[in-house]
Scaffold this active site. Structure first.
Site, mmCIF file in Angstrom:
data_model
loop_
_atom_site.group_PDB
_atom_site.id
_atom_site.type_symbol
_atom_site.label_atom_id
_atom_site.label_comp_id
_atom_site.label_asym_id
_atom_site.label_seq_id
_atom_site.Cartn_x
_atom_site.Cartn_y
_atom_site.Cartn_z
ATOM 1 N N ASP A 55 0.861 -1.193 0.000
ATOM 2 C CA ASP A 55 0.000 0.000 0.000
ATOM 3 C C ASP A 55 0.890 1.234 0.000
ATOM 4 O O ASP A 55 1.816 1.342 0.808
ATOM 5 C CB ASP A 55 -0.903 0.018 1.234
ATOM 6 C CG ASP A 55 -1.899 1.175 1.181
ATOM 7 O OD1 ASP A 55 -2.752 1.168 0.271
ATOM 8 O OD2 ASP A 55 -1.814 2.071 2.032
ATOM 9 N N GLY B 108 -14.672 -21.853 -40.137
ATOM 10 C CA GLY B 108 -13.618 -21.419 -41.046
ATOM 11 C C GLY B 108 -12.257 -21.915 -40.604
ATOM 12 O O GLY B 108 -12.111 -22.532 -39.547
ATOM 13 N N PHE C 87 -8.642 -20.379 -39.861
ATOM 14 C CA PHE C 87 -7.983 -19.084 -39.680
ATOM 15 C C PHE C 87 -6.631 -19.008 -40.384
ATOM 16 O O PHE C 87 -6.083 -17.929 -40.582
ATOM 17 C CB PHE C 87 -7.837 -18.727 -38.193
ATOM 18 C CG PHE C 87 -7.110 -19.754 -37.358
ATOM 19 C CD1 PHE C 87 -5.741 -19.859 -37.385
ATOM 20 C CD2 PHE C 87 -7.818 -20.603 -36.521
ATOM 21 C CE1 PHE C 87 -5.073 -20.784 -36.617
ATOM 22 C CE2 PHE C 87 -7.169 -21.539 -35.731
ATOM 23 C CZ PHE C 87 -5.792 -21.631 -35.788
#
Length: 625
Positions: free
Chosen positions: A88, A517, A519
């Site tokens: 922090d 499809g 690629f």
């Protein structure tokens, strides 16, 4: 202090960063630390007035962030981390603590206060070592080491116009004190005294020294104190000898706690000593015995294949399913259900108990939480299909590892019994049943890691994505995480026609589209973000270069991006998982983060970022130049 020996002590451990800050992630990634990111849910609402000094507030907040993640992973995720790192950062001007601004007006007011003045930047850091105590009903034991770093920063005298210009850039909104010194905010700074990275968000130098203090504690005569103006003393450890590395630890351990899984109750034991990192699980010491270490590591490797085969057989016989259905069964009852001998079944079950997959009480066996979560075939995050794939397809390849090493080639022809130029078509798609098993295995792998892939980077600015070559597990996650994103899944027609088998019930699918499809051969759908999961490592150089060039051509310059999900090699090639994967001698290759960066930059991408998730797959994001 040498960095590599310190960081190497964390190799092979489940290290978790309890912070979503990309700046902290970059600082730790750049030194080769492999970790996963689990942002803390701790609400930063501690009463600042209860702390005597600002740095105490930062340290306590860091500690609570880390402990929240450790408890949540142990109880809810069923994954006990080895180490959780919490941090922090706050900015202080006098007694005033400045955290992240809530709006632009707040940011302007913060920066106005800092103009022309020197302020302090404190980062509190907590290193939480975790251990699941099997002897205590899997209670979580934590040992916390914490520290803080202070850096002095002097702002120049800033005009109102300059401050508003910076505020309007949007940069101040997620940063303590309202500025980022590593970016545009650097123009506001006149000088820095101390650790620059501390101002960025993580004091790397002090962190490494603290690790050295834990894992390589120095003898007293090697500690020197270095004093800097307005900065606390810092202990410096240099040139640790082997003898000094064996000295008892003097690390400051803040507290030791044990958390039960059932009710998360805790018992604090203040001032306890840390676990000795040189002691093995079997109680033997890594320190030399007559000059030779005990062969525990070699014995683990020697028996490793037996453990894998035990998991494969128990999964194939659906032992975990049978037990889940009834809650608990005796060996005789399980033997009857899986149609196996009583003697063989009992030995298999006892082996699963020894491996932590089953529990045994008064001769009755029941699943562990791990088995119910990942090994039951119909569990939400089941690995069942991928385990069967590993047994049926990966195991046969590795039985021919000697031939693969000698020839430098994959052994598909020996593993599947026939030579082929198209492994996927002949090994996985030659009949419907085998094809569906392969698809289930790939879907299972992506389903387990999909959330980590989807959230490794902020992808909210991409309105459309195209996932190339998968069953849609990642696409399902993306549309849930990003409400404005539409995702197209492109894969072989035989995959798309079976896609309904892998769609979760009740999924809102209006933003999902499935397109058949190839690629590698067909035109790609237009999208802001293209995704390749487990594709790049499998492709030979020629096909890979053609595919990346095709994606690069359709990506919008300055707006388009490519996201990869792969197992990323560490730069020194010491992490075993990716290295072992490479032994399959496929046509492609496993790559490190720098190799992915070079590959993608060659095809017109830049700003390549790598996130190691500690899940099954890591992620790489690259923007189109």
């Amino acid at each position: 202090m040498l960095l590599n020996p310190v960081i190497s002590k964390l190799a092979g451990k489940r290290v978790v960063l309890a912070s979503a800050s990309p700046r902290r992630q970059d600082i730790l990634s750049n030194v080769g630390l492999r970790f996963e990111v689990v942002p803390s849910w701790f609400k930063e609402t501690l009463d600042k007035t209860m702390f005597s000094a600002p740095h105490d507030y930062a340290v306590e907040t860091a500690k609570q962030k880390a402990l929240e993640v450790a408890r949540r992973m142990h109880v809810k995720h069923l994954k006990t981390p080895d180490i959780v790192i919490g941090a922090d950062t706050i900015v202080t001007l006098g007694d005033l603590i400045l955290e992240k601004p809530v709006d632009k007006e707040d940011a302007y007011n913060m920066l106005s206060r800092l103009s022309g003045k020197e302020h302090s930047v404190f980062t509190g850091v907590a290193i939480v070592h975790c251990k699941s105590q099997e002897a205590l009903d899997h209670e979580l034991e934590t040992v916390v080491t914490d520290f803080y770093e202070e850096t002095k920063v002097k702002f120049a005298d800033l005009s109102e116009d300059l401050l508003w210009e910076y505020v309007d850039s949007g940069e101040p909104m997620d940063k303590a004190g309202g500025y980022g010194i590593q970016s545009l905010g650097g123009m506001l700074v006149e000088r820095v005294h101390g650790d620059f990275l501390n101002v960025v968000g993580f004091p790397l130098n002090h962190f490494c020294k603290k690790l050295a203090e834990i894992y390589y504690p120095p003898s007293q005569h090697t500690i020197t104190r270095v004093k800097h103006d307005s900065i606390p003393y810092v202990e410096s450890f240099e040139n640790l000898s082997d003898e000094e590395k064996q000295c008892p630890s003097k690390s400051k351990i803040i507290e030791k706690k044990v958390y039960k899984k059932k009710d998360s109750s805790s018992t604090s034991i203040t001032g306890s000593s840390p676990p000795d990192p040189t002691v093995l699980q079997n109680g033997l010491s890594e320190k030399s015995i007559k000059g030779v270490q005990p062969p525990s590591k070699i014995l683990q490797l020697l028996d490793g294949f037996k453990a894998s085969k035990t998991l494969f057989v128990a999964s194939k016989l659906k032992v975990f399913d049978e037990i889940k259905d009834k809650g608990a069964l005796t060996a005789a009852e399980i033997a009857e259900k899986i149609n196996a001998s009583l003697c063989g079944t009992e030995r298999l079950l006892d082996a699963c108990v020894a491996l932590g997959l089953l529990d045994k009480t008064h001769q009755v066996y029941h699943n562990t939480q791990l088995a119910n979560a990942y090994l039951v075939s119909d569990a939400d995050l089941s690995m069942h299909a991928y385990i069967l794939h590993s047994d049926d397809n990966v195991w046969p390849h590795f039985t021919h590892l000697e031939s693969a090493v000698k020839e430098g080639k994959n052994q598909h022809h020996r593993a599947i019994g026939t030579k082929t130029d198209n492994v996927f078509q002949n090994a996985y798609y030659h009949n419907p049943e085998v094809k569906e098993r392969f698809m289930a295995a790939m879907h299972c792998m992506l389903k387990i890691t999909a959330r980590d892939i989807a959230t490794a980077f902020d992808l909210s600015k991409y309105n459309s994505a195209c996932d190339l070559g998968c069953t849609g597990a990642l696409a399902h996650e993306l549309v849930q995480v990003y409400p404005n994103m539409e995702v197209t899944v492109l894969d072989f027609p035989e995959v798309i026609q079976n896609i309904s088998n892998f769609q979760p019930q009740g999924l809102e699918s209006s933003r999902l589209k499935y397109t058949p499809g190839n690629f590698l051969k067909d035109n790609l759908p237009r999208a802001d973000l293209y995704i390749l999961s487990r594709i790049v490592h499998d492709l030979p150089e020629g096909k890979l270069n053609c595919l990346l060039e095709k994606i690069s051509q359709v990506c919008n310059p300055g707006h388009g991006a490519l996201l990869l999900a792969e197992i990323v090699l560490d730069e020194e090639k010491k992490e075993p998982r990716a290295i072992l994967q490479s032994l399959s001698m496929g046509e492609g290759k496993q790559r490190s983060g720098s190799e992915y960066r070079n590959l993608l930059e060659h095809h017109g991408f830049n700003n390549v970022q790598v996130r190691v998730t500690s899940n099954l797959l890591d992620t790489i994001l690259a923007l189109k130049r």
